[in-house]
Design an enzyme around this catalytic site. Structure first.
Site: not given
Ligand code: RIB
Ligand code: CA
Length: 313
Positions: A241
């Site tokens: 992500h």
């Molecule tokens: O939904 C994914 C996000 O939430 C990413 O930034 C992960 O590190 C969590 O913070």
């Protein structure tokens, strides 16, 4: 060599935040002016120490500045079930003797925005509390931050609730402030980040996979942790992500975006934290966000490999 992009990375170090920092610190395309830390994946005392330990372990000298320990006006919820009790999965790093920067996140953002004379970009990969607080405390930032590329949101379904992605769910009010700040925003949401995975085979083909130095072994452990957790949740590989948001700043051709009018639900119970996109232009709201819709995954994997291979000793 193209000019280096002055950036602040705002994170809630967690495992994929750590991967984003590892990638960001490896490239000479970014001039990382500071790393600001927020509560999210874990409490601030953990996300901040994780960040300082990682930067020191990798041997970089970058200001690490502590920010908000809770959302604007909600109780903090963490993602301990994903990132573990420490926030770094099972990965242990040597305890750093470095000190945090003397200014907090809000004042660090203001300081670096002034210094960058309108060229500062922010890569935000956690809840948006620090960014919102900075904008509210220093309205000049609305005109002096060049762009915010944020990992967060989704226009069709969430990963923390059926409606909301985690970062926006944690602090929906902060997300609403940022989305409506007038600052150019790129939303790297679940539509693209869930396709930004590295398969087990791609991970095991990394040159560092067989390296024996401590840095390569730590990166390998982080990737193994991500692979285990993500496949448990049904993904096809280790979902990157936060690294995707950072890689977009390095190569905008990785993601196809579309200008959309985005508002954040802050009143709903079932829909708290939903990033609502006016896809069918049923309101008179002007588009305020470039929303990531498609990704060139193979190009992304190649860029990740290139950045991670810089650590092989
Ligand atoms: O939904 C994914 C996000 O939430 C990413 O930034 C992960 O590190 C969590 O913070
Ligand atoms: Ca994060």
């Amino acid at each position: 060599m193209p000019t280096r992009i002055p950036v602040i990375i705002d994170c809630d170090t967690g495992v994929d935040d750590a991967m984003a920092l590892i990638c960001g610190l490896a490239t000479d395309r970014l001039d990382i002016r500071a790393i600001t830390v927020v509560a999210g994946n874990q409490t601030l005392d953990k996300t901040s120490v994780n960040t300082l330990n990682l930067v020191d372990f990798l041997g970089y000298k970058v200001k690490v500045s502590k920010g908000a320990d809770k959302p604007l006006n909600r109780e903090l919820i963490t993602a301990e079930h994903v990132h573990g009790r420490s926030g770094m999965g099972g990965v242990k790093l040597p305890e750093s003797s470095l000190r945090f920067y003397e200014k907090n996140a809000v004042e660090t953002i203001a300081e670096e925005a002034l210094a960058a004379e309108g060229q500062l970009e922010i890569i935000a990969v956690g809840p948006l509390t620090n960014i919102a607080l900075a904008i509210l405390a220093h309205p000049f930032l609305k005109k002096s931050i060049k762009r915010i590329t944020l990992m967060g949101g989704s226009i069709d379904g969430g990963n923390h609730t059926p409606a909301a992605e985690f970062n926006v769910y944690v602090d929906p009010e902060a997300a609403q402030v940022v989305m409506n700040s007038g600052i150019p925003i790129v939303m790297v949401g679940l539509e693209v980040t869930e396709k930004a995975y590295l398969t087990k085979e791609e991970i095991q083909s990394l040159s560092l996979w067989h390296a024996s130095d401590e840095t390569s072994k730590t990166i390998k452990a982080l990737l193994e942790n991500m692979l285990e957790i993500c496949t448990m949740f049904g993904y096809q590989g280790a979902v990157m992500h936060d690294p995707l948001a950072l890689c977009y700043v390095l190569d905008e051709s990785l993601i196809k975006t579309k200008a959309m009018a985005i508002q954040v639900e802050t009143q709903g119970e079932i829909t708290r934290g939903k990033t609502v996109a006016d896809r069918y232009l049923v309101t008179d709201r002007k588009p305020n966000v470039q929303v990531g819709l498609e990704i060139d995954r193979l190009r992304f994997v190649e860029l990740i490999k290139e950045l991670l291979n810089k650590y092989i000793k």
